[in-house]
Design a protein around this motif. Structure first.
Motif, PDB file in Angstrom:
ATOM      1  N   ARG A 129      67.572  23.302  33.546  1.00 13.66           N
ATOM      2  CA  ARG A 129      67.776  23.092  32.115  1.00 13.66           C
ATOM      3  C   ARG A 129      67.269  21.732  31.650  1.00 13.66           C
ATOM      4  O   ARG A 129      67.460  21.355  30.490  1.00 13.66           O
ATOM      5  N   GLY A 138      63.158  28.874  29.043  1.00 11.35           N
ATOM      6  CA  GLY A 138      63.287  29.802  27.927  1.00 11.35           C
ATOM      7  C   GLY A 138      62.400  31.021  28.074  1.00 11.35           C
ATOM      8  O   GLY A 138      62.829  32.153  27.816  1.00 11.35           O
ATOM      9  N   MET A 143      64.671  33.364  26.061  1.00  8.36           N
ATOM     10  CA  MET A 143      65.397  32.598  25.063  1.00  8.36           C
ATOM     11  C   MET A 143      64.396  31.766  24.268  1.00  8.36           C
ATOM     12  O   MET A 143      63.389  31.320  24.808  1.00  8.36           O
ATOM     13  N   HIS A 144      64.680  31.564  22.996  1.00 12.73           N
ATOM     14  CA  HIS A 144      63.770  30.811  22.141  1.00 12.73           C
ATOM     15  C   HIS A 144      63.947  29.315  22.367  1.00 12.73           C
ATOM     16  O   HIS A 144      65.041  28.771  22.203  1.00 12.73           O
ATOM     17  N   VAL A 145      62.861  28.659  22.775  1.00 15.49           N
ATOM     18  CA  VAL A 145      62.828  27.208  22.959  1.00 15.49           C
ATOM     19  C   VAL A 145      61.561  26.702  22.268  1.00 15.49           C
ATOM     20  O   VAL A 145      60.485  27.292  22.437  1.00 15.49           O
ATOM     21  N   PHE A 259      73.027  32.316  28.644  1.00 17.30           N
ATOM     22  CA  PHE A 259      72.661  31.133  29.409  1.00 17.30           C
ATOM     23  C   PHE A 259      73.508  31.019  30.679  1.00 17.30           C
ATOM     24  O   PHE A 259      72.985  30.735  31.767  1.00 17.30           O
ATOM     25  N   TYR A 282      67.068  28.716  18.223  1.00 20.25           N
ATOM     26  CA  TYR A 282      66.261  27.953  19.171  1.00 20.25           C
ATOM     27  C   TYR A 282      67.169  27.025  19.972  1.00 20.25           C
ATOM     28  O   TYR A 282      67.996  26.308  19.398  1.00 20.25           O
TER      29      TYR A 282
END
Length: 352
Positions: A129, A138, A143-145, A259, A282
């Motif tokens: 992370r 992501g 996942m949106h990053v 997560f 995000y």
């Protein structure tokens, strides 16, 4: 005559006592522990500097010892903790600075042999992370990053700006970030953050939207014990929440669970979220410890620090099912009066 048996208090060491304009989580964690675990606890402050305000709050902290800076290494940390443990018989340590976690994770097996419990992520979880790896994380877990670049030289900023456009978010390795509208400001931020936190520097695409933070607690087996989402109501010039309110949103709860399941996260963490105009969430950062506003979780009915202590001791903690929506926190500052002799004692002898 029979003597009344008095149980030994639970002795808990807590770091990050810097309750300043950019506060550490330590004081908030201690308040939550005292609320959740009652009077039968003894709090040992672990400080790096003599002017950390929490050191002098004797209604919260029973005793304070200085510990070596993370740059001194794991061996120096163990040596100091052995000294403190011999005097205080520590049961648990809760470290709360990003920069100190690597050493604490490394020495946690030695601490366990000494009888000191921790509840921390693994080095692999910590790395996954990290700001440097977050975009890759992501993509891997859908996942949106925001798109980003990791750079080591200020000269790289011009090319990054051509790719990501302004404004850019220039972030330090551990802490702090600046929203920069042009190359000159981006270069200034680069040098400031490099001098303070070292390299690399992360340059992230700016996402316009509503800032939301999520404090959560993972059990290390993919389950979320607690999730509290908070919308910032007032933000300082350093980007810190000075007021916030708990909100109800199943998408935020699902993201925290996603997560936790993806990482098998062990311990507390915070997701810094930006919700854009379309409602897309995000992940801007993942902080690998409790946030400074963690006392709000106790106020909302899910005392995460108290739950972490129980997990560290090997107890089974069922997942919280409800929390109070609309609970607010408002941070404030006050002048605490103490005597210079306390400051001198801590500076000279490393304990108070």
């Amino acid at each position: 005559m029979n003597k009344k048996f008095v149980a030994k208090p639970l002795v808990i060491g807590v770091t990050a006592l810097n309750a300043i304009d950019s506060p550490g989580p330590g004081v908030a964690i201690i308040r939550a522990l005292r609320d959740g675990l009652g009077e039968q606890i003894r709090i040992i402050g672990l400080s790096y500097e003599s002017l950390e305000p929490g050191v002098y709050l004797h209604n919260l902290v029973d005793k304070t010892y200085q510990i070596p800076y993370p740059s001194a290494g794991a061996e120096a940390l163990v040596e100091r903790l052995q000294f403190i443990h011999a005097k205080e018989d520590l049961d648990i340590i809760i470290p709360n600075f990003d920069a100190e976690l690597y050493n604490f994770i490394k020495v946690s097996p030695q601490l366990r042999i000494m009888g000191i419990h921790t509840f921390l992520p693994t080095h692999e979880q910590l790395e996954a992370r990290d700001k440097i790896n977050l975009a890759k994380f992501g993509k891997k877990h859908h996942m949106h990053v925001p798109e980003d670049r990791v750079i080591h030289k200020a000269e790289e900023l011009k090319k990054v700006a051509e790719e990501l456009d302004y404004p850019l978010v220039v972030k330090g390795k551990f802490y702090e970030a600046y929203v920069c509208q042009n190359l000159e400001l981006a270069q200034k931020a680069f040098y400031q953050l490099s001098a303070k936190w070292g390299q690399p520097i992360i340059v992230q695409k700016f996402i316009k939207g509503t800032e939301i933070n999520i404090a959560a607690l993972g059990d290390g087996e993919g389950n979320c014990i607690s999730i509290i989402p908070m919308r910032k109501l007032y933000i300082t010039d350093k980007g810190k929440a000075w007021a916030g309110i708990t909100i109800e949103d199943t998408d935020l709860l699902d993201l925290a669970r996603q997560f936790t399941e993806a990482t098998n996260w062990r311990g507390g963490f915070e997701l810094e979220i930006m919700r854009d105009s379309s409602g897309k969430l995000y992940i801007m950062e993942v902080n690998p410890r409790f946030p400074a506003w963690i006392y709000l979780t106790a106020g909302a009915g899910q005392n995460q620090p108290a739950a972490l202590v129980k997990l560290a001791l090997g107890e089974t903690v069922p997942a919280f099912e409800e929390y109070q929506v609309g609970k607010m926190f408002i941070r404030y500052a006050w002048d605490h009066i103490t005597d210079v002799s306390e400051f001198q004692q801590l500076s000279a002898f490393g304990e108070l």
